[in-house]
Design an enzyme around this catalytic site. Structure first.
Site, PDB file in Angstrom:
ATOM      1  N   CYS A 153      11.215 -34.745 -36.096  1.00  9.31           N
ATOM      2  CA  CYS A 153      10.927 -35.906 -36.234  1.00  9.31           C
ATOM      3  C   CYS A 153      11.037 -36.698 -35.066  1.00  9.31           C
ATOM      4  CB  CYS A 153      11.623 -36.426 -37.581  1.00  9.31           C
ATOM      5  SG  CYS A 153      11.128 -38.003 -38.089  1.00  9.31           S
TER       6      CYS A 153
ATOM      7  N   HIS B 230      10.712 -32.905 -41.842  1.00  8.69           N
ATOM      8  CA  HIS B 230      12.061 -32.281 -41.835  1.00  8.69           C
ATOM      9  C   HIS B 230      12.234 -31.005 -42.443  1.00  8.69           C
ATOM     10  CE1 HIS B 230      14.451 -35.762 -39.918  1.00  8.69           C
ATOM     11  NE2 HIS B 230      13.219 -36.494 -40.375  1.00  8.69           N
TER      12      HIS B 230
ATOM     13  N   GLU C 154      14.290 -28.719 -42.161  1.00  7.76           N
ATOM     14  CA  GLU C 154      15.653 -28.460 -42.325  1.00  7.76           C
ATOM     15  C   GLU C 154      16.342 -29.113 -43.424  1.00  7.76           C
ATOM     16  OE1 GLU C 154      15.919 -32.688 -40.744  1.00  7.76           O
ATOM     17  OE2 GLU C 154      14.702 -31.042 -40.286  1.00  7.76           O
TER      18      GLU C 154
END
Length: 253
Positions: free
Chosen positions: A122, A227, A229
């Site tokens: 990001c 994202h 994660e």
């Protein structure tokens, strides 16, 4: 032995932490738990590298810190100072932290000089683009932008599949996901405008916005706009990016 991955944290003053943490003059170093969990699940040990004002110009200190790690993750966060890509504050620019920008650009510069594998997510993806001489669109969520994709989809859970993206053949991402298309979340209101010098576009959203970049002339430098994660715990396919990062390190130590 487990490889060690350095994740950049960022400084936040207590007045932005809510009333439970509003201690005058106190500052925090923050990173979301999802980065640590994903790095650990991929087989590595996450380490935290905070912003250190007293060491911002001490390259020897930074190099020694980076020597502790086998790879570096540049995470998400606030907007990037537009002065760094030849622009200026405009309507809808979010909060910026210029000292963080310059600190992380220095970390990126030194990490590259040391040959460290680098993964940007990001904001980290956008910072890589700026480092390579690229620029950013200040805001892609305003009324003047012609897209139906809500790139800042803050109304949905962090793991929600907001849109699909197309993965370019012959890129690292194509190898990682073994697919030409993947569904991702979306929590950004800035986007890549001019792609940085020597960077290859590896993924694009249906509206044409760049979602992945890489430097194919560097051992391992990958940036993604979404994202992974935040999705990895529910969507194993998203963990593949972290696994690829860690496995590259293990094979090349």
């Amino acid at each position: 032995m487990y490889p060690k991955i350095l994740v950049m944290s960022y400084k936040v003053s207590s007045d932005k932490m809510g009333e439970d943490y509003n201690f005058q003059g106190v500052e925090f170093n923050l990173i979301t738990q999802d980065y640590a969990e994903s790095i650990s699940a991929a087989g590595a040990i996450p380490l935290l590298m905070p912003y250190l004002e007293a060491r911002q110009n001490d390259e020897a200190y930074i190099r020694e810190f980076l020597n502790l790690a086998d790879g570096v993750v540049l995470p998400g966060g606030s907007d990037i100072d537009p002065a760094l890509y030849g622009s200026y504050p405009q309507k809808n620019l979010g909060s910026i932290t210029p000292e963080r920008d310059r600190w992380e650009l220095k970390i990126l510069k030194i990490a590259k000089e040391m040959g460290k594998p680098i993964l940007g997510i990001c904001r980290g993806f956008q910072l890589i683009n700026v480092f390579y001489g690229g620029s950013l669109k200040v805001d892609v969520c305003g009324n003047s932008v012609e897209t139906k994709i809500p790139h800042m989809a803050s109304m949905v859970p962090k793991y929600y599949k907001t849109h699909k993206l197309n993965i370019k053949p012959g890129t690292r991402l194509a190898e990682v996901f073994a697919a030409s298309e993947i569904a991702v979340n979306s929590f950004h209101h800035q986007a890549v405008d001019k792609v940085g010098n020597n960077l290859k576009v590896s993924a694009v959203a249906p509206d044409g916005f760049v979602e992945g970049i890489e430097d194919s002339d560097y051992p391992y430098l990958v940036g993604v706009q979404w994202h992974p994660e935040m999705m990895a715990a529910r969507e194993p396919v998203q963990l593949k990016l972290f696994e690829d990062f860690v496995q590259f390190i293990i094979k090349n130590k």
